[in-house]
Design an enzyme around this catalytic site. Structure first.
Site, mmCIF file in Angstrom:
data_model
loop_
_atom_site.group_PDB
_atom_site.id
_atom_site.type_symbol
_atom_site.label_atom_id
_atom_site.label_comp_id
_atom_site.label_asym_id
_atom_site.label_seq_id
_atom_site.Cartn_x
_atom_site.Cartn_y
_atom_site.Cartn_z
ATOM 1 N N ALA A 1 -31.118 -10.702 30.890
ATOM 2 C CA ALA A 1 -31.647 -11.522 31.978
ATOM 3 C C ALA A 1 -32.221 -10.576 33.022
ATOM 4 C CB ALA A 1 -30.558 -12.393 32.584
ATOM 5 N N ILE A 2 -33.521 -10.646 33.230
ATOM 6 C CA ILE A 2 -34.188 -9.791 34.209
ATOM 7 C C ILE A 2 -34.241 -10.545 35.528
ATOM 8 C CG2 ILE A 2 -36.325 -8.611 34.809
ATOM 9 C CD1 ILE A 2 -36.848 -8.179 31.860
ATOM 10 N N GLY A 3 -33.474 -10.057 36.508
ATOM 11 C CA GLY A 3 -33.406 -10.705 37.806
ATOM 12 C C GLY A 3 -34.268 -10.011 38.839
ATOM 13 N N ASN A 4 -34.134 -10.456 40.082
ATOM 14 C CA ASN A 4 -34.955 -9.906 41.155
ATOM 15 C C ASN A 4 -34.601 -8.464 41.491
ATOM 16 O OD1 ASN A 4 -36.698 -12.185 42.068
ATOM 17 N ND2 ASN A 4 -34.723 -13.186 42.328
ATOM 18 N N ARG A 27 -31.744 -6.697 39.552
ATOM 19 C CA ARG A 27 -31.004 -6.047 38.474
ATOM 20 C C ARG A 27 -31.357 -6.642 37.112
ATOM 21 N NH1 ARG A 27 -26.667 -2.817 39.749
ATOM 22 N NH2 ARG A 27 -26.164 -2.666 41.972
ATOM 23 N N TYR A 35 -39.554 -29.469 36.856
ATOM 24 C CA TYR A 35 -40.893 -29.272 37.407
ATOM 25 C C TYR A 35 -41.425 -27.916 36.944
ATOM 26 C CZ TYR A 35 -38.447 -26.703 41.196
ATOM 27 O OH TYR A 35 -37.669 -25.845 41.930
ATOM 28 N N ASP A 45 -34.231 -18.972 34.952
ATOM 29 C CA ASP A 45 -32.802 -18.694 35.054
ATOM 30 C C ASP A 45 -32.025 -19.928 35.495
ATOM 31 O OD1 ASP A 45 -34.087 -18.537 37.541
ATOM 32 O OD2 ASP A 45 -32.702 -17.037 38.335
ATOM 33 N N ARG A 46 -32.599 -20.701 36.422
ATOM 34 C CA ARG A 46 -31.928 -21.924 36.874
ATOM 35 C C ARG A 46 -31.789 -22.921 35.725
ATOM 36 N NH1 ARG A 46 -35.111 -24.257 41.871
ATOM 37 N NH2 ARG A 46 -33.300 -25.676 41.906
ATOM 38 N N THR A 106 -29.592 -13.064 44.510
ATOM 39 C CA THR A 106 -30.454 -12.691 45.632
ATOM 40 C C THR A 106 -30.826 -13.923 46.434
ATOM 41 O OG1 THR A 106 -31.336 -10.852 44.332
ATOM 42 C CG2 THR A 106 -32.594 -11.542 46.269
#
Length: 247
Positions: free
Chosen positions: A7-10, A12, A91, A97-98, A120
């Protein structure tokens, strides 16, 4: 054979290794500043689990699309998109991720369900009894709020929080920590109580880096569940389903 998820986050990259024979392994890494070569990626992964073989496919969900270019193009990858998540009524701009984490919460606990991701940004995500996305909210996360106070004011210091403290701060640092932590907890409580007025006794999942910290301030509410790796479990679930039903 091991299954790799990312999972590529903001801020990390969140990694997971799943297999039939052992418990999942999870670790986080700061986003790389330069692209991985094939050999560098293999070395990085085998440092976590020597049993991983080169070219083990990676199932990926990214909220920072440009960071996908940091992975070697010739390494097998399955890049998930919003349309791959069997969650209706989304939408178009809903964060991947959500959607995945909410879907995983529904798979684990049934529907309706509420999922709060404390990263974040903090996202509040509702799923209805039919397994549809039922709306949500987004607010700045703990670190983002702390940073905004330090950068947007002349006299307030930079503060780091690792555990909840006294509500009534006796210096600037503790007052900032209290305002941010208890302010966020109060906002979350309002959303939870409103949702529970429609769905009493249904579970609420907390996930993300600050999920456990914030959930501790709401322990008086029933059926609060902390699952730090909800998103990675969801990515793995979807990737396995796509392998058995590629269409």
């Amino acid at each position: 054979m091991s299954r790799l998820v990312l999972a590529i986050g903001n801020s990390r990259w969140h990694w997971g290794i799943f297999s039939r024979d052992q418990a999942p392994q999870f670790w986080d890494a700061i986003a790389p500043h330069q692209p991985f070569s094939r050999s560098d990626l293999a070395t990085f992964l085998q440092a976590q689990d020597p049993a991983i073989v080169a070219d083990t496919p990676i199932a990926i969900a990214s909220v920072v699309p440009q960071q996908l270019a940091l992975l070697p193009e010739d390494w097998p990858q399955r890049r998930l998109q919003l349309r791959d998540v069997p969650l209706t009524n989304c939408y178009p701009q809903l964060g991947l991720d959500r959607a995945i984490a909410l879907y995983e919460a529904g798979c684990q606990a049934g529907w309706p369900v509420l999922m709060i991701d404390c990263g974040t940004a903090i996202t509040i995500n509702a799923g209805d009894a039919e397994g549809q996305f039922a709306g949500g909210a987004i607010l700045p996360g703990v670190t983002l709020q702390l940073r905004s106070l330090a950068q947007g004011t002349a006299a307030l210091p930079s503060v780091e929080i690792s555990a909840e403290g006294d509500r009534w701060g006796m210096d600037n640092q503790s007052a900032i920590a209290s305002g941010v932590i208890y302010g966020i907890a109060g906002a979350l409580r309002g959303f939870i109580e409103d949702w529970r007025s429609h769905h009493p006794q249904r579970p609420i999942y907390f996930t993300g880096g600050d999920g456990e910290l914030l959930a501790k301030l709401l322990t008086d509410l029933p059926d609060i569940r902390v699952e730090p790796h909800l998103l990675l479990h969801g990515i793995d679930r979807l990737a396995q389903a796509m392998m058995t039903d590629p269409d």
